[in-house]
Design a protein around this motif. Sequence first.
Motif, PDB file in Angstrom:
ATOM      1  N   ARG A 194     100.259  53.254  79.082  1.00  0.00           N
ATOM      2  CA  ARG A 194     100.982  52.343  79.977  1.00  0.00           C
ATOM      3  C   ARG A 194     100.023  51.638  80.923  1.00  0.00           C
ATOM      4  NH1 ARG A 194     106.263  56.136  81.487  1.00  0.00           N
ATOM      5  NH2 ARG A 194     107.381  55.779  79.525  1.00  0.00           N
ATOM      6  N   SER A 195      98.990  52.336  81.348  1.00  0.00           N
ATOM      7  CA  SER A 195      97.983  51.715  82.199  1.00  0.00           C
ATOM      8  C   SER A 195      97.287  50.576  81.472  1.00  0.00           C
ATOM      9  CB  SER A 195      96.964  52.772  82.627  1.00  0.00           C
ATOM     10  OG  SER A 195      95.874  52.187  83.305  1.00  0.00           O
ATOM     11  N   PHE A 196      96.940  50.811  80.207  1.00  0.00           N
ATOM     12  CA  PHE A 196      96.308  49.755  79.406  1.00  0.00           C
ATOM     13  C   PHE A 196      97.237  48.560  79.237  1.00  0.00           C
ATOM     14  CE2 PHE A 196      96.665  48.306  74.944  1.00  0.00           C
ATOM     15  CZ  PHE A 196      95.640  47.366  74.963  1.00  0.00           C
ATOM     16  N   GLU A 353      92.294  56.096  92.028  1.00  0.00           N
ATOM     17  CA  GLU A 353      93.383  55.817  91.090  1.00  0.00           C
ATOM     18  C   GLU A 353      93.348  54.351  90.706  1.00  0.00           C
ATOM     19  OE1 GLU A 353      98.176  56.620  90.665  1.00  0.00           O
ATOM     20  OE2 GLU A 353      97.242  56.428  92.628  1.00  0.00           O
ATOM     21  N   PRO A 354      93.308  54.004  89.414  1.00  0.00           N
ATOM     22  CA  PRO A 354      93.267  52.616  89.008  1.00  0.00           C
ATOM     23  C   PRO A 354      94.492  51.860  89.487  1.00  0.00           C
ATOM     24  CG  PRO A 354      93.749  54.035  87.134  1.00  0.00           C
ATOM     25  CD  PRO A 354      93.389  54.921  88.282  1.00  0.00           C
ATOM     26  N   PRO A 355      94.341  50.606  89.931  1.00  0.00           N
ATOM     27  CA  PRO A 355      95.454  49.868  90.505  1.00  0.00           C
ATOM     28  C   PRO A 355      96.601  49.654  89.550  1.00  0.00           C
ATOM     29  CG  PRO A 355      93.602  48.412  90.085  1.00  0.00           C
ATOM     30  CD  PRO A 355      93.118  49.803  89.857  1.00  0.00           C
ATOM     31  N   ASP A 356      96.320  49.595  88.241  1.00  0.00           N
ATOM     32  CA  ASP A 356      97.388  49.329  87.300  1.00  0.00           C
ATOM     33  C   ASP A 356      98.176  50.564  86.939  1.00  0.00           C
ATOM     34  OD1 ASP A 356      95.218  50.381  86.121  1.00  0.00           O
ATOM     35  OD2 ASP A 356      95.226  49.125  84.335  1.00  0.00           O
ATOM     36  N   ARG A 357      97.874  51.734  87.595  1.00  0.00           N
ATOM     37  CA  ARG A 357      98.655  52.938  87.341  1.00  0.00           C
ATOM     38  C   ARG A 357      99.441  53.383  88.557  1.00  0.00           C
ATOM     39  NH1 ARG A 357      96.062  57.787  84.350  1.00  0.00           N
ATOM     40  NH2 ARG A 357      98.284  58.188  84.221  1.00  0.00           N
ATOM     41  N   ARG A 358      99.260  52.713  89.680  1.00  0.00           N
ATOM     42  CA  ARG A 358      99.921  53.168  90.905  1.00  0.00           C
ATOM     43  C   ARG A 358     101.435  53.089  90.795  1.00  0.00           C
ATOM     44  NH1 ARG A 358      95.942  49.515  94.549  1.00  0.00           N
ATOM     45  NH2 ARG A 358      94.023  50.617  94.023  1.00  0.00           N
TER      46      ARG A 358
END
Length: 372
Positions: A194-196, A353-358
Motif C-alpha cells: 500500500r505504501s508503494f 516513518e515514510p510519509p506515504d504510510r502515515r
Amino acid sequence: MRSGTEPPPAGLPRGVIVLLGTACLVVVVGGMRVTADLLGPVFLALMLTVTISPIAVWMRSRGVPLWLAMIANVTAVYLLLVSLGTAMALSLARLIDLMPQYQEQFTDLRDQLTRTLAAAGVDQGQVLAALHEATDPGSVAHVVEFVFGGVAAALSNTVFLLAVLLFMCIDAVDFPARMRASAAERPEVIGALRSFASGTRRYLWVTTVFGLIVAVADTFLLWALGIPLPLLWGLLSFITNYIPNIGFIIGVIPPALLGLLQDGVAGMLWVVALYCAVNFVIQSVIQPKVVGDAVGLSASVSFLSLVFWGWVLGPLGALLAIPLSLLAKGLLVDIDPATRWINPLLSGTDNAEPPDRRDERVTVPTAAAKPH
C-alpha cells in the motif's frame, strides 16, 4: 536447561551476511539487465495500473458491477496510451514533412562548420571525407535498417504492453479485497504494498501537474520565438518531465536544433536560455522538493535512482526511476520493521516513518479489541 556458561549458538557474522546479500543483489540486477526488454513493459504496465486503479475501486464502492468496472479500467488506460501515441505520431509526421524546407539551411550550416574547422587547423579534405562517408548510401541503408528494427521492436513491446495491461487492469478491480483478506496474516507486507501504491500515485499526480505547467510554458515560449511545431515540443517536455533532474535537457535538444537551422546560433541560444529559465527552476529546483516530500525520497536518491534504473532497464528505466525505487524501498525496507531505520537516510528527513504510510497503516484487530 542451558547453563549460564554455555556459549550462545553460532551464527554468521554480520559482515558475511552483508556480503552474501550484496552478492545476491548483484545476481538479481544482472538478471534484470538481461531481461530488460521483458521487464520494462511489465513495470510500465504495473505503474499505469496502479495509477488508474482508483477508478475501478470508486465504481465498486458505488455498487457498479464487477464486469463494468473492469471495462472502465481497461478503457481508461487504453485511451490514455492511444491519445498520447496518436499525438506523437501526428506531430512526428508533421516534423518529417517540415524537414525538407531546411535543406538549404543545413547545407549552409555544414559549410560554415567546415570553414570553422579548417580555420582551426583541421584538414578540410578529412572533414569532407567524413561528411561523404556519413552520407554514403551504404551508411544511410544501415541507418534505415537500424530505425526500422527499432520501430519493429517498439511495436512488439507495445503489443506485449497492451496484453499485460489488459490482465493487470482486470485483476486490479478486486485486488484491494484480496489485500484486505491477506492483511491479517501479513500486515507488514500489505502495508509495504500500500505504501508503494500510494507513493506511486502521489508521484505521478505531482509530476503530471508540473509537466502540464512546463508544457504550457514551453509551448508559449516556442510559439513566441517562431519555432515550428511548438505543440510537439511542448508534448515532449511533458513526457520528459517524468525523467528526474535531467528531463528538460532531453526536451530542449530538438527545438534548439530547429532554432539553429532557422535563426542561427542566436536562435538556438534564445531557445536554450528560455528553456533553462523556466524548466530548470521548475523541474530542478521546485519539483524535486515537492516530489521528495510526497514520496519520501531525497533529491540525491532520486538522481541516483535515475542513473541506476536507466542503466538496468534503459530509457524506460529512466522514465520509471522513481516508481521503481518506491517499489524497491517497499519490498526491501518498509516490509521489515528492523530495516525501517533506513527511511530517514533515503528521505533526508528525521522522520523514521515514510510519509506515504502515515495515513495507510495496516491495523489488525487483536483479541482484546474484538467485540464480545
